[in-house]
Design a protein around this motif. Sequence first.
Motif, short mmCIF file in Angstrom:
data_model
loop_
_atom_site.label_atom_id
_atom_site.label_comp_id
_atom_site.label_asym_id
_atom_site.label_seq_id
_atom_site.Cartn_x
_atom_site.Cartn_y
_atom_site.Cartn_z
N GLY A 1 0.86 -1.18 0.00
CA GLY A 1 0.00 0.00 0.00
C GLY A 1 0.89 1.23 0.00
N VAL A 2 0.66 2.12 -0.96
CA VAL A 2 1.48 3.34 -1.05
C VAL A 2 0.55 4.52 -0.78
N SER A 3 0.81 5.24 0.30
CA SER A 3 -0.07 6.37 0.63
C SER A 3 0.66 7.70 0.41
N GLY A 4 -0.06 8.80 0.73
CA GLY A 4 0.38 10.14 0.32
C GLY A 4 1.47 10.75 1.15
N SER A 5 2.68 10.24 0.99
CA SER A 5 3.85 10.85 1.63
C SER A 5 4.84 11.18 0.53
N ILE A 6 5.63 12.20 0.77
CA ILE A 6 6.65 12.58 -0.21
C ILE A 6 7.58 11.40 -0.49
N SER A 7 7.76 10.53 0.52
CA SER A 7 8.69 9.40 0.32
C SER A 7 8.09 8.28 -0.53
N ALA A 8 6.89 8.51 -1.09
CA ALA A 8 6.32 7.51 -2.01
C ALA A 8 7.24 7.29 -3.21
N TYR A 9 8.15 8.24 -3.45
CA TYR A 9 9.08 8.04 -4.58
C TYR A 9 9.97 6.82 -4.35
N LYS A 10 10.05 6.37 -3.08
CA LYS A 10 10.88 5.18 -2.80
C LYS A 10 10.11 3.86 -3.00
N ALA A 11 8.80 3.97 -3.28
CA ALA A 11 7.98 2.75 -3.38
C ALA A 11 8.49 1.78 -4.47
N PRO A 12 8.88 2.27 -5.66
CA PRO A 12 9.38 1.31 -6.66
C PRO A 12 10.59 0.53 -6.16
N ASP A 13 11.44 1.20 -5.38
CA ASP A 13 12.61 0.51 -4.84
C ASP A 13 12.18 -0.57 -3.84
N ILE A 14 11.12 -0.27 -3.06
CA ILE A 14 10.62 -1.28 -2.10
C ILE A 14 10.10 -2.50 -2.87
N VAL A 15 9.37 -2.21 -3.98
CA VAL A 15 8.87 -3.33 -4.81
C VAL A 15 10.05 -4.19 -5.26
N ARG A 16 11.11 -3.53 -5.74
CA ARG A 16 12.30 -4.26 -6.22
C ARG A 16 12.93 -5.12 -5.12
N ARG A 17 13.07 -4.53 -3.94
CA ARG A 17 13.73 -5.26 -2.84
C ARG A 17 12.89 -6.48 -2.44
N LEU A 18 11.56 -6.32 -2.48
CA LEU A 18 10.69 -7.48 -2.16
C LEU A 18 10.84 -8.55 -3.24
N GLN A 19 10.91 -8.10 -4.49
CA GLN A 19 11.08 -9.05 -5.60
C GLN A 19 12.43 -9.76 -5.50
N ASP A 20 13.46 -9.01 -5.07
CA ASP A 20 14.80 -9.63 -4.91
C ASP A 20 14.73 -10.82 -3.95
N LEU A 21 13.81 -10.73 -2.98
CA LEU A 21 13.67 -11.83 -2.01
C LEU A 21 12.69 -12.90 -2.50
N GLY A 22 12.19 -12.73 -3.72
CA GLY A 22 11.35 -13.77 -4.33
C GLY A 22 9.86 -13.47 -4.35
N ALA A 23 9.43 -12.31 -3.81
CA ALA A 23 7.99 -12.05 -3.68
C ALA A 23 7.34 -11.63 -5.00
N GLN A 24 6.04 -11.90 -5.09
CA GLN A 24 5.20 -11.28 -6.13
C GLN A 24 4.51 -10.11 -5.45
N VAL A 25 4.51 -8.95 -6.11
CA VAL A 25 3.99 -7.75 -5.45
C VAL A 25 2.85 -7.14 -6.26
N LYS A 26 1.76 -6.81 -5.56
CA LYS A 26 0.69 -6.01 -6.16
C LYS A 26 0.58 -4.72 -5.36
N VAL A 27 0.42 -3.60 -6.06
CA VAL A 27 0.41 -2.30 -5.37
C VAL A 27 -1.00 -1.74 -5.30
N ILE A 28 -1.35 -1.21 -4.11
CA ILE A 28 -2.56 -0.39 -3.98
C ILE A 28 -2.09 1.03 -3.70
N LEU A 29 -2.52 1.93 -4.55
CA LEU A 29 -2.08 3.32 -4.45
C LEU A 29 -3.26 4.16 -3.98
N THR A 30 -3.05 4.97 -2.92
CA THR A 30 -4.14 5.85 -2.50
C THR A 30 -4.19 7.04 -3.45
#
Length: 397
Positions: free
Chosen positions: A12-41
């Motif tokens: 879940g990505v909510s309205g913070s300026i640091s949302a720009y880091k969300a793609p990197d979080i997706v990548r790091r989760l994928q690096d550990l093998g996860a499948q990721v679906k995003v919900i954006l507010t």
Amino acid sequence: MNRLTNKHIILGVSGSISAYKAPDIVRRLQDLGAQVKVILTEAGAKFITELCLQSISKNKVHHNLWDENAELGMGHIELAKWADAILIAPASANTIANIALGKANDLLSSVILANDAPLLIAPAMNLKMYQSHTLQDNLSTLISHHTIIIRPESGKQACGDIGIGRLAEPSSIAKQVAKQFISTKLTGKKVLITLGATIEAIDPVRFISNHSSGKMGMALVNACIESGASVTCIYGNITTTLNAKSNNISIVSAQQMYTKVMDNIAGQNIFIACAAVSDFSVKNASNQKIKKDGGDLTLELVPNKDILADVCKLKEKPICMGFAAETQNMLKNAQKKLKNKGCDVIILNKVSSADSGFNVDENEVIFLSQNLNKKIGKNSKQKVAKKILEIFIKECL
Ligand SMILES: Cc1cc2nc3c(=O)[nH]c(=O)nc-3n(C[C@H](O)[C@H](O)[C@H](O)COP(=O)(O)O)c2cc1C
């Protein structure tokens, strides 16, 4: 180690300026093998585009509770069911307040309310907002509801202030998600699991078998390994991928499965009979391909040995869990199996509907023991396996 292999994570990505880091979080989760679906507010979408998150996650980004197409299939409930864990990063003060209050006024908060998987939130905000009594009260409420808070870091903030409130590093966030899946409940336990379909030869080219894919058994193998068990997997015909961390032994016929189980059963603490073992084999199977001669062909079938019943009769018997694939008089037949075979647990598997049971990715079962009759609702085989194991550990160990 890829601790998130096969895990479904909703970010879940909510309205913070640091949302720009969300793609990197997706990548790091994928690096550990996860499948990721995003919900954006709605506010989150002011800081990061749907296109960017869709491209990185390789999944459609969800943002609208009122999406008519998705809600045809109750999209928010389906998303909640899909998730093995939900992570909100960044979590705005507003989203944190919504969740603490149990609101369901947008897609993210609705999914969270319908979810029973672990929830992790990584707050990110100005230090004064973070230190405010209301925010801290909301975090305390969430902690009391078993939410895991990934604490923000101190440092220079987007507004120029220096102090606590910066979103934790994406790699550290991903590691904390992975930590949720480490369990030691079966550490030191040895588990023998059978899975897949056996094949009974009629002649060198023809055989009798069944529709089992091995997916339910494999989900149990994975769940046992995740809980720290040492697993031996005896498998027949399967259409799923083996876990490299188990001791994998391949068999073809019911007789071979019987032999391999008996060869490996000594010292096992738990036996899970999930394979679809043929009850009969062909008497005098032909060594040569049988030719048609215009007339009828009669096959004589002889009963195979009952692996589960014989394991249950062993002097040093492990705790035994069997599966009953039934199409009619389901509960009665499963209860009979529990009693007659003398096993500890029967998982009643309804195989008469096309969307659960054999050769599909979902299942719906009943956990039956002498003291318990508990329905495990329809979900992915991974989630059903986790639930079965959770109840089994509580009831039988
Ligand atoms: C430029 C800007 C930056 C913001 N940064 C944050 C932030 O870092 N953390 C936060 O909690 N709110 C922040 N907000 C406020 C939220 O975006 C606002 O409360 C919004 O309603 C949150 O909605 P949501 O929780 O549904 O995503 C910011 C607002 C603006 C205009």
